[in-house]
Design a protein around this motif. Structure first.
Motif, PDB file in Angstrom:
ATOM      1  N   LEU A   1       0.824  -1.202   0.000  1.00  0.00           N
ATOM      2  CA  LEU A   1       0.000   0.000   0.000  1.00  0.00           C
ATOM      3  C   LEU A   1       0.860   1.256   0.000  1.00  0.00           C
ATOM      4  O   LEU A   1       0.617   2.203  -0.763  1.00  0.00           O
ATOM      5  CB  LEU A   1      -0.922  -0.012   1.219  1.00  0.00           C
ATOM      6  CG  LEU A   1      -1.831   1.205   1.399  1.00  0.00           C
ATOM      7  CD1 LEU A   1      -2.781   1.336   0.216  1.00  0.00           C
ATOM      8  CD2 LEU A   1      -2.631   1.089   2.687  1.00  0.00           C
ATOM      9  N   HIS A   2       1.885   1.273   0.856  1.00  0.00           N
ATOM     10  CA  HIS A   2       2.766   2.445   0.908  1.00  0.00           C
ATOM     11  C   HIS A   2       3.546   2.619  -0.394  1.00  0.00           C
ATOM     12  O   HIS A   2       3.793   3.740  -0.828  1.00  0.00           O
ATOM     13  CB  HIS A   2       3.737   2.320   2.084  1.00  0.00           C
ATOM     14  CG  HIS A   2       3.113   2.611   3.415  1.00  0.00           C
ATOM     15  ND1 HIS A   2       2.287   1.713   4.058  1.00  0.00           N
ATOM     16  CD2 HIS A   2       3.162   3.704   4.227  1.00  0.00           C
ATOM     17  CE1 HIS A   2       1.877   2.218   5.197  1.00  0.00           C
ATOM     18  NE2 HIS A   2       2.388   3.431   5.331  1.00  0.00           N
ATOM     19  N   THR A   3       3.913   1.508  -0.998  1.00  0.00           N
ATOM     20  CA  THR A   3       4.605   1.597  -2.286  1.00  0.00           C
ATOM     21  C   THR A   3       3.704   2.218  -3.348  1.00  0.00           C
ATOM     22  O   THR A   3       4.132   3.051  -4.162  1.00  0.00           O
ATOM     23  CB  THR A   3       5.066   0.198  -2.726  1.00  0.00           C
ATOM     24  OG1 THR A   3       5.917  -0.365  -1.723  1.00  0.00           O
ATOM     25  CG2 THR A   3       5.829   0.265  -4.041  1.00  0.00           C
ATOM     26  N   SER A   4       2.431   1.824  -3.339  1.00  0.00           N
ATOM     27  CA  SER A   4       1.479   2.387  -4.295  1.00  0.00           C
ATOM     28  C   SER A   4       1.277   3.886  -4.058  1.00  0.00           C
ATOM     29  O   SER A   4       1.252   4.679  -5.006  1.00  0.00           O
ATOM     30  CB  SER A   4       0.142   1.648  -4.191  1.00  0.00           C
ATOM     31  OG  SER A   4      -0.813   2.219  -5.053  1.00  0.00           O
ATOM     32  N   GLU A   5       1.134   4.271  -2.782  1.00  0.00           N
ATOM     33  CA  GLU A   5       0.965   5.693  -2.474  1.00  0.00           C
ATOM     34  C   GLU A   5       2.192   6.498  -2.873  1.00  0.00           C
ATOM     35  O   GLU A   5       2.082   7.614  -3.392  1.00  0.00           O
ATOM     36  CB  GLU A   5       0.690   5.864  -0.982  1.00  0.00           C
ATOM     37  CG  GLU A   5      -0.662   5.309  -0.535  1.00  0.00           C
ATOM     38  CD  GLU A   5      -0.879   5.468   0.952  1.00  0.00           C
ATOM     39  OE1 GLU A   5       0.081   5.863   1.649  1.00  0.00           O
ATOM     40  OE2 GLU A   5      -1.997   5.207   1.422  1.00  0.00           O
ATOM     41  N   LEU A   6       3.375   5.951  -2.633  1.00  0.00           N
ATOM     42  CA  LEU A   6       4.598   6.644  -3.007  1.00  0.00           C
ATOM     43  C   LEU A   6       4.693   6.808  -4.512  1.00  0.00           C
ATOM     44  O   LEU A   6       5.110   7.860  -5.023  1.00  0.00           O
ATOM     45  CB  LEU A   6       5.810   5.876  -2.474  1.00  0.00           C
ATOM     46  CG  LEU A   6       7.183   6.490  -2.745  1.00  0.00           C
ATOM     47  CD1 LEU A   6       7.275   7.874  -2.132  1.00  0.00           C
ATOM     48  CD2 LEU A   6       8.294   5.604  -2.214  1.00  0.00           C
ATOM     49  N   SER A   7       4.278   5.790  -5.241  1.00  0.00           N
ATOM     50  CA  SER A   7       4.304   5.872  -6.700  1.00  0.00           C
ATOM     51  C   SER A   7       3.341   6.951  -7.204  1.00  0.00           C
ATOM     52  O   SER A   7       3.672   7.735  -8.104  1.00  0.00           O
ATOM     53  CB  SER A   7       3.934   4.512  -7.292  1.00  0.00           C
ATOM     54  OG  SER A   7       3.868   4.581  -8.697  1.00  0.00           O
ATOM     55  N   THR A   8       2.149   7.009  -6.591  1.00  0.00           N
ATOM     56  CA  THR A   8       1.173   8.036  -6.977  1.00  0.00           C
ATOM     57  C   THR A   8       1.700   9.436  -6.667  1.00  0.00           C
ATOM     58  O   THR A   8       1.544  10.365  -7.466  1.00  0.00           O
ATOM     59  CB  THR A   8      -0.151   7.799  -6.236  1.00  0.00           C
ATOM     60  OG1 THR A   8      -0.636   6.482  -6.531  1.00  0.00           O
ATOM     61  CG2 THR A   8      -1.193   8.818  -6.660  1.00  0.00           C
ATOM     62  N   LEU A   9       2.338   9.583  -5.504  1.00  0.00           N
ATOM     63  CA  LEU A   9       2.893  10.881  -5.124  1.00  0.00           C
ATOM     64  C   LEU A   9       3.997  11.311  -6.073  1.00  0.00           C
ATOM     65  O   LEU A   9       4.082  12.486  -6.466  1.00  0.00           O
ATOM     66  CB  LEU A   9       3.409  10.811  -3.683  1.00  0.00           C
ATOM     67  CG  LEU A   9       4.018  12.098  -3.113  1.00  0.00           C
ATOM     68  CD1 LEU A   9       2.975  13.207  -3.107  1.00  0.00           C
ATOM     69  CD2 LEU A   9       4.543  11.859  -1.708  1.00  0.00           C
ATOM     70  N   CYS A  10       4.827  10.375  -6.449  1.00  0.00           N
ATOM     71  CA  CYS A  10       5.901  10.704  -7.400  1.00  0.00           C
ATOM     72  C   CYS A  10       5.326  11.139  -8.744  1.00  0.00           C
ATOM     73  O   CYS A  10       5.818  12.084  -9.369  1.00  0.00           O
ATOM     74  CB  CYS A  10       6.818   9.492  -7.569  1.00  0.00           C
ATOM     75  SG  CYS A  10       7.820   9.100  -6.114  1.00  0.00           S
ATOM     76  N   GLN A  11       4.275  10.454  -9.187  1.00  0.00           N
ATOM     77  CA  GLN A  11       3.655  10.807 -10.463  1.00  0.00           C
ATOM     78  C   GLN A  11       3.026  12.195 -10.391  1.00  0.00           C
ATOM     79  O   GLN A  11       3.141  13.003 -11.334  1.00  0.00           O
ATOM     80  CB  GLN A  11       2.596   9.755 -10.835  1.00  0.00           C
ATOM     81  CG  GLN A  11       1.967   9.971 -12.191  1.00  0.00           C
ATOM     82  CD  GLN A  11       2.964   9.832 -13.329  1.00  0.00           C
ATOM     83  OE1 GLN A  11       3.924   9.072 -13.223  1.00  0.00           O
ATOM     84  NE2 GLN A  11       2.756  10.569 -14.407  1.00  0.00           N
ATOM     85  N   THR A  12       2.351  12.493  -9.258  1.00  0.00           N
ATOM     86  CA  THR A  12       1.748  13.823  -9.093  1.00  0.00           C
ATOM     87  C   THR A  12       2.811  14.910  -9.072  1.00  0.00           C
ATOM     88  O   THR A  12       2.658  15.973  -9.683  1.00  0.00           O
ATOM     89  CB  THR A  12       0.926  13.854  -7.794  1.00  0.00           C
ATOM     90  OG1 THR A  12      -0.052  12.821  -7.826  1.00  0.00           O
ATOM     91  CG2 THR A  12       0.231  15.203  -7.633  1.00  0.00           C
ATOM     92  N   THR A  13       3.899  14.655  -8.346  1.00  0.00           N
ATOM     93  CA  THR A  13       4.992  15.629  -8.297  1.00  0.00           C
ATOM     94  C   THR A  13       5.578  15.873  -9.679  1.00  0.00           C
ATOM     95  O   THR A  13       5.883  17.012 -10.054  1.00  0.00           O
ATOM     96  CB  THR A  13       6.081  15.133  -7.334  1.00  0.00           C
ATOM     97  OG1 THR A  13       5.513  14.883  -6.054  1.00  0.00           O
ATOM     98  CG2 THR A  13       7.187  16.163  -7.199  1.00  0.00           C
ATOM     99  N   LYS A  14       5.719  14.812 -10.443  1.00  0.00           N
ATOM    100  CA  LYS A  14       6.249  14.956 -11.796  1.00  0.00           C
ATOM    101  C   LYS A  14       5.310  15.772 -12.675  1.00  0.00           C
ATOM    102  O   LYS A  14       5.746  16.628 -13.456  1.00  0.00           O
ATOM    103  CB  LYS A  14       6.471  13.557 -12.395  1.00  0.00           C
ATOM    104  CG  LYS A  14       7.110  13.589 -13.767  1.00  0.00           C
ATOM    105  CD  LYS A  14       7.367  12.177 -14.275  1.00  0.00           C
ATOM    106  CE  LYS A  14       8.014  12.199 -15.642  1.00  0.00           C
ATOM    107  NZ  LYS A  14       8.264  10.812 -16.153  1.00  0.00           N
ATOM    108  N   THR A  15       4.000  15.534 -12.526  1.00  0.00           N
ATOM    109  CA  THR A  15       3.024  16.296 -13.317  1.00  0.00           C
ATOM    110  C   THR A  15       3.062  17.773 -12.962  1.00  0.00           C
ATOM    111  O   THR A  15       3.046  18.651 -13.837  1.00  0.00           O
ATOM    112  CB  THR A  15       1.616  15.728 -13.071  1.00  0.00           C
ATOM    113  OG1 THR A  15       1.594  14.335 -13.416  1.00  0.00           O
ATOM    114  CG2 THR A  15       0.589  16.467 -13.917  1.00  0.00           C
ATOM    115  N   ILE A  16       3.113  18.074 -11.663  1.00  0.00           N
ATOM    116  CA  ILE A  16       3.182  19.477 -11.232  1.00  0.00           C
ATOM    117  C   ILE A  16       4.457  20.137 -11.731  1.00  0.00           C
ATOM    118  O   ILE A  16       4.456  21.293 -12.180  1.00  0.00           O
ATOM    119  CB  ILE A  16       3.081  19.561  -9.705  1.00  0.00           C
ATOM    120  CG1 ILE A  16       1.708  19.078  -9.234  1.00  0.00           C
ATOM    121  CG2 ILE A  16       3.333  20.981  -9.216  1.00  0.00           C
ATOM    122  CD1 ILE A  16       1.560  19.020  -7.736  1.00  0.00           C
ATOM    123  N   SER A  17       5.561  19.406 -11.656  1.00  0.00           N
ATOM    124  CA  SER A  17       6.835  19.955 -12.135  1.00  0.00           C
ATOM    125  C   SER A  17       6.776  20.278 -13.621  1.00  0.00           C
ATOM    126  O   SER A  17       7.246  21.330 -14.066  1.00  0.00           O
ATOM    127  CB  SER A  17       7.956  18.957 -11.838  1.00  0.00           C
ATOM    128  OG  SER A  17       9.196  19.448 -12.312  1.00  0.00           O
TER     129      SER A  17
END
Length: 212
Positions: free
Chosen positions: A57-73
């Motif tokens: 679960l934490h791995t999935s959340e971390l992956s989603t957060l990384c994707q969101t950060t990349k989109t914002i960047s």
């Protein structure tokens, strides 16, 4: 007491006495011990599965957060490129710069050396009971120091500079944030009427405009 005789049997050393033979440990091979061990094993397996689920679960959340950060960047990068490429836009309106007179007592008027200098108005805090007194003190100072106030806009801005707390500050800031600022008032009477509506006591008899 009858004597105890030990008879020999095949496979048994007759020289070993009964006291030297260790009895079997009942705790090493009992159903209760087996059940306890099996229960501990099941609990350990459940803990391992729970840990694996939490890690997934934490791995999935971390992956989603990384994707969101990349989109914002990426969005910020595109926005910065557009801003750097766009020409400098002119402001939608321009408010004339106002020069506030220094808050100092006026010098003695020529020919009236004995007239005392006018006092500066006290800071106003939106209290309706003192609204009329505050505005009258501002008018008095402006009339006695008329040479320092060359326009109605400057008079209005100077009065607003003494509205420093509570709703008075809110009103002052709203006036300055208007598209035309203090220049949006047609004249002093317009400003005074609005001030009376907001900060004078509810007394219909007191509606006379303080002329400047």
């Amino acid at each position: 007491m009858l004597p105890l005789f030990v008879t020999s049997s095949p496979g048994l050393n007759p020289s070993v006495s009964m006291s030297q033979l260790a009895p079997p440990d009942p705790l090493l091979d009992t159903p209760a011990l087996q059940d306890n061990a099996w229960s501990c094993l099941l609990q350990l397996e459940a803990q391992v599965q729970l840990t694996q689920t939490s890690l997934s679960l934490h791995t999935s959340e971390l992956s989603t957060l990384c994707q969101t950060t990349k989109t914002i960047s990426n969005s910020l990068w595109v926005l910065l490129k557009r801003l750097s490429a766009a020409p400098a836009a002119s402001p939608p309106f321009s408010t004339p710069a106002l020069q506030f007179p220094a808050a100092r007592p006026a010098p003695p008027m020529q020919g009236h050396a004995n007239i005392p200098r006018p006092a500066l108005p006290d800071a106003y805090n939106s209290n309706r009971a003192s609204g009329e007194r505050f505005l009258q003190s501002c008018v008095t100072y402006i009339q006695l120091c008329n040479d320092n106030f060359l326009s109605n806009e400057l008079k209005i801005a100077w009065v607003l500079s003494y509205m420093k707390s509570k709703q008075a500050t809110t009103y002052s800031m709203k006036v300055f944030w208007r598209p035309r600022g203090v220049t949006g008032f047609a004249d002093w009477a317009t400003f005074e009427q609005e001030f009376q509506d907001k900060f004078f006591s509810w007394n219909p008899a007191k509606t006379t405009v303080l002329a400047l």
